[in-house]
Design an enzyme around this catalytic site. Structure first.
Site, PDB file in Angstrom:
ATOM      1  N   HIS A 199      -5.691   2.687   1.131  1.00 39.52           N
ATOM      2  CA  HIS A 199      -4.972   4.016   1.516  1.00 39.52           C
ATOM      3  C   HIS A 199      -5.604   4.782   2.881  1.00 39.52           C
ATOM      4  O   HIS A 199      -4.806   4.921   3.702  1.00 39.52           O
ATOM      5  CB  HIS A 199      -4.645   5.028   0.465  1.00 39.52           C
ATOM      6  CG  HIS A 199      -4.090   4.213  -0.525  1.00 39.52           C
ATOM      7  ND1 HIS A 199      -3.015   3.366  -0.718  1.00 39.52           N
ATOM      8  CD2 HIS A 199      -4.405   4.759  -2.073  1.00 39.52           C
ATOM      9  CE1 HIS A 199      -2.832   3.227  -1.823  1.00 39.52           C
ATOM     10  NE2 HIS A 199      -3.600   3.872  -2.609  1.00 39.52           N
ATOM     11  N   ASP A 205       0.813  -1.081   0.188  1.00 40.36           N
ATOM     12  CA  ASP A 205      -0.079  -0.091   0.035  1.00 40.36           C
ATOM     13  C   ASP A 205       0.945   1.229  -0.080  1.00 40.36           C
ATOM     14  O   ASP A 205       1.553   1.421   0.954  1.00 40.36           O
ATOM     15  CB  ASP A 205      -0.816   0.023   1.461  1.00 40.36           C
ATOM     16  CG  ASP A 205      -1.887   1.265   1.194  1.00 40.36           C
ATOM     17  OD1 ASP A 205      -1.427   2.175   0.952  1.00 40.36           O
ATOM     18  OD2 ASP A 205      -3.175   0.846   1.486  1.00 40.36           O
ATOM     19  N   HIS A 206       1.325   1.985  -0.954  1.00 43.27           N
ATOM     20  CA  HIS A 206       2.096   2.980  -1.237  1.00 43.27           C
ATOM     21  C   HIS A 206       1.906   4.074  -0.169  1.00 43.27           C
ATOM     22  O   HIS A 206       3.006   4.704   0.119  1.00 43.27           O
ATOM     23  CB  HIS A 206       2.284   3.471  -2.519  1.00 43.27           C
ATOM     24  CG  HIS A 206       1.262   4.544  -3.071  1.00 43.27           C
ATOM     25  ND1 HIS A 206       0.212   4.113  -3.706  1.00 43.27           N
ATOM     26  CD2 HIS A 206       1.512   5.752  -3.254  1.00 43.27           C
ATOM     27  CE1 HIS A 206      -0.557   5.058  -4.115  1.00 43.27           C
ATOM     28  NE2 HIS A 206       0.388   6.242  -3.574  1.00 43.27           N
TER      29      HIS A 206
HETATM   30  O1  LIG Z   1      -3.366   4.200  -5.278  1.00 45.40           O
HETATM   31  C1  LIG Z   1      -3.854   5.200  -5.972  1.00 45.40           C
HETATM   32  O2  LIG Z   1      -3.227   6.121  -5.359  1.00 45.40           O
HETATM   33  C2  LIG Z   1      -3.378   7.551  -6.227  1.00 45.40           C
HETATM   34  C3  LIG Z   1      -3.066   8.486  -5.424  1.00 45.40           C
HETATM   35  O3  LIG Z   1      -1.665   8.408  -5.017  1.00 45.40           O
HETATM   36  P1  LIG Z   1      -0.621   9.662  -4.303  1.00 45.40           P
HETATM   37  O4  LIG Z   1       0.316   9.135  -3.728  1.00 45.40           O
HETATM   38  O5  LIG Z   1      -0.531  10.636  -5.729  1.00 45.40           O
HETATM   39  O6  LIG Z   1      -1.681  10.563  -3.401  1.00 45.40           O
HETATM   40  C4  LIG Z   1      -4.442   7.634  -6.929  1.00 45.40           C
HETATM   41  O7  LIG Z   1      -4.681   8.611  -7.692  1.00 45.40           O
HETATM   42  C5  LIG Z   1      -4.866   6.322  -7.769  1.00 45.40           C
HETATM   43  O8  LIG Z   1      -6.317   6.524  -8.374  1.00 45.40           O
HETATM   44  C6  LIG Z   1      -4.922   5.248  -6.963  1.00 45.40           C
HETATM   45  O9  LIG Z   1      -5.089   3.940  -7.760  1.00 45.40           O
END
Ligand SMILES: O=C1O[C@H](COP(=O)(O)O)[C@@H](O)[C@H](O)[C@H]1O
Ligand code: NDP
Length: 507
Positions: free
Chosen positions: A242, A179-180
């Site tokens: 997230h 989960d990044h």
């Molecule tokens: O996992 C995802 O995250 C992005 C937003 O990530 P961020 O690090 O830029 O806040 C999101 O745009 C995307 O739809 C989603 O799959």
């Protein structure tokens, strides 16, 4: 670190070029990869080792966040890469892959770890796991690990089915679910913020906190991912994973020993177990779903969601969700947590705002114009932690003005999460990866919302692209006497205030 083979499924895909190769390059030039390391890229496209290396090199120029160094290190980095054509259903391709991995391992003395990174659609995970097992690729002399990307299922049942498939070939401790958001440095620093500051630690309870707001607003629309997004929506794409992870990381009361992944994962699980479950009727009152209409983002007109290429006609998909949750435990009972995320909103901002209770009576407040104390944690795109306090205003002897302690005044760009997470996976540190229990419990909490959305029992509120979201999301807080704290308000407040306290700069 012992010799390691990095076996990358989906090596010709989008995630690989945008995130994985730049992260590997960053780790390489900073000496953070094992000395003996090789990457075998896999995909159906006809590529040779040489065309693959050129593809990797191009991705560095296109997506690495810093400058690519045109020196020997770039050539030696590219020397780590090789490519095999692989169709996921073709057993022979897995045997050929195994032969190649073993040949490389023989060349470096016969022992190696294997990290299998699945950067492919989740419906392939089960097949790949059993092909790894059946081909003997999973029989290793060192360790084996499986790194997988979200989405992990699309509801409780599919997530469980997927997990059962993976469990046949990999033990839970061998599975690293990315989960990044957990790789974002400010998220990783949340626990340290509490533990290093008794002042904050002492206030971290329902005695002092009025409400908590967790926001991930985006300005982008669906981009090129209409096919996926139109089925997922904000709830599956951002909220179940997230946003729930941010909630857990913020509210755990972890032991001092943050080094133990088991402890952190256990505490996170306890938070999810303590969440007040949503009953069907609560979905209407506690959840707001929205979809953007035409509007403008940074002065440029943008179309409505339903007019975006690839979106199904009359789509009722959610591009925005706001929710009110309660954690029923000793620390958080009675504190509302408001979570919001959406596309095509006014600004790109991932942040947590903790609003403290007002110490003064309403009468005194009105007279003296104090603002609530706020702890604002900016997670991205810039990082920051600010504490908003009240100071006596020398120009108005009976009044106050807001002042700020800014812990990271230089507002650095957040570090790249994939660099941290790939490094952790290679090192066997699963602290910032998602345990199966968290996946299962978060889907369980979300399930009634999925069902209510599918049955269309919840209104779909329109909001103009470039706005702060649907009115109903504001009403959600207004009903409790609160409002969302947006970025601009803090900025406006800061501009009006003079620094009272010496700024504290943390590294
Ligand atoms: O996992 C995802 O995250 C992005 C937003 O990530 P961020 O690090 O830029 O806040 C999101 O745009 C995307 O739809 C989603 O799959
Ligand atoms: N892209 C992103 O920003 C993000 C992606 N993810 C997740 O990462 C994963 C990968 O996404 P993404 O890179 O965008 O997807 P892409 O569609 O860009 O890439 C898919 C990859 O899978 C390979 N592939 C597809 N079918 C087969 C098959 N039958 N046999 C072998 N290989 C196959 C493709 O190779 P080829 O075409 O050569 O066959 C390609 O390399 C997904 O789970 C996604 O949800 C998660 C967060 C963000």
């Amino acid at each position: 670190m012992n010799p390691t083979t990095f076996v990358l499924f989906g090596a010709t895909g989008d995630l690989a070029k945008r995130k994985i190769y730049p992260a590997l390059y960053h780790l390489y030039i900073h000496g953070k990869l094992p000395e003996a390391f090789s990457v075998i890229g896999l995909g159906r496209k006809e590529m040779t080792d040489e065309t693959f290396k050129a593809h990797v090199k191009q991705s560095l120029y296109d997506f690495y966040r810093l400058n690519v160094k045109e020196d020997d290190s770039l050539q030696s980095f590219l020397g780590l890469f090789g490519f095999n054509i692989l169709h996921i259903d073709d057993t022979d391709h897995f045997v050929r892959l195994k032969d190649r991995v073993e040949a490389w391992e023989q060349g470096i003395g016969g022992t190696s770890n294997r990290l299998f990174y699945l950067s492919v659609a989740p419906n392939f995970f089960g097949t790949i796991a059993s092909q790894i097992e059946n081909s003997g690729l999973g029989s290793v002399t060192g360790w084996k690990r499986l790194v997988i990307e979200k989405p992990f299922g699309h509801d409780v049942a599919s997530a469980r089915e997927l997990n059962d498939q993976l469990s046949q070939a990999f033990a839970e401790e061998e599975i690293y679910r990315i989960d990044h958001y957990l790789g974002k440095s400010m998220v990783q620093r949340l626990e340290a913020l509490k533990q290093a500051n008794p002042v904050i630690q002492a206030l971290w309870t329902n005695r002092f906190i009025a409400n908590v707001q967790i926001t991930a607003d985006e300005t982008v629309g669906v981009e090129e991912r209409a096919g996926y997004y139109d089925k997922a929506g904000a709830l599956r794409d951002m909220f179940q994973n997230h946003m729930m992870q941010l909630l857990m990381m913020l509210t755990i009361h972890a032991p001092h020993n943050m080094a133990s992944a088991e402890n952190v994962q256990l505490k996170k699980k306890q938070v999810l177990e303590a969440l007040d479950p949503l009953q069907k009727q609560d979905v209407l009152t506690n959840i707001v779903r929205g979809q953007y209409t035409a509007g403008s983002i940074q002065g440029k007109p943008v179309p409505a969601y339903t007019a975006e290429p690839g979106i199904s006609e009359g789509s009722m998909n959610d591009t925005f969700i706001a929710a009110k949750l309660h954690i029923d435990n000793y620390y958080w009972r009675g504190v509302p947590f408001y979570i919001r995320t959406g596309k095509r909103l006014a600004s790109k901002s991932t942040r947590i705002v903790i609003e403290f209770k007002e110490p003064l009576t309403t009468a005194t407040q009105a007279e003296q114009a104090t603002v609530p104390n706020l702890l604002v944690i900016e997670i991205g795109p810039k990082e920051g932690i600010t504490l908003q306090l009240n100071a006596k205003d020398p120009d108005h002897p009976t009044g106050f003005k807001p002042v700020y302690i800014d812990m990271y005044p230089d507002r650095k760009e957040a570090q790249e999460a994939y660099e941290t997470l790939i490094h952790d996976a290679l090192n066997g540190d699963s602290t910032f990866f998602v345990h199966w229990d968290e996946v299962d419990l978060s889907w369980q909490w979300v399930q009634p919302i999925l069902e209510a959305f599918a049955a269309n029992e919840v209104p779909l509120h329109p909001y103009a692209a470039g706005s702060h979201g649907p009115e109903a999301a504001h009403e959600l807080l207004a009903a409790d006497g609160f409002h969302w704290w947006f970025d601009e308000e803090d900025e406006a407040g800061k501009a009006a205030s003079e620094p009272l306290v010496e700024q504290v700069t943390a590294s």
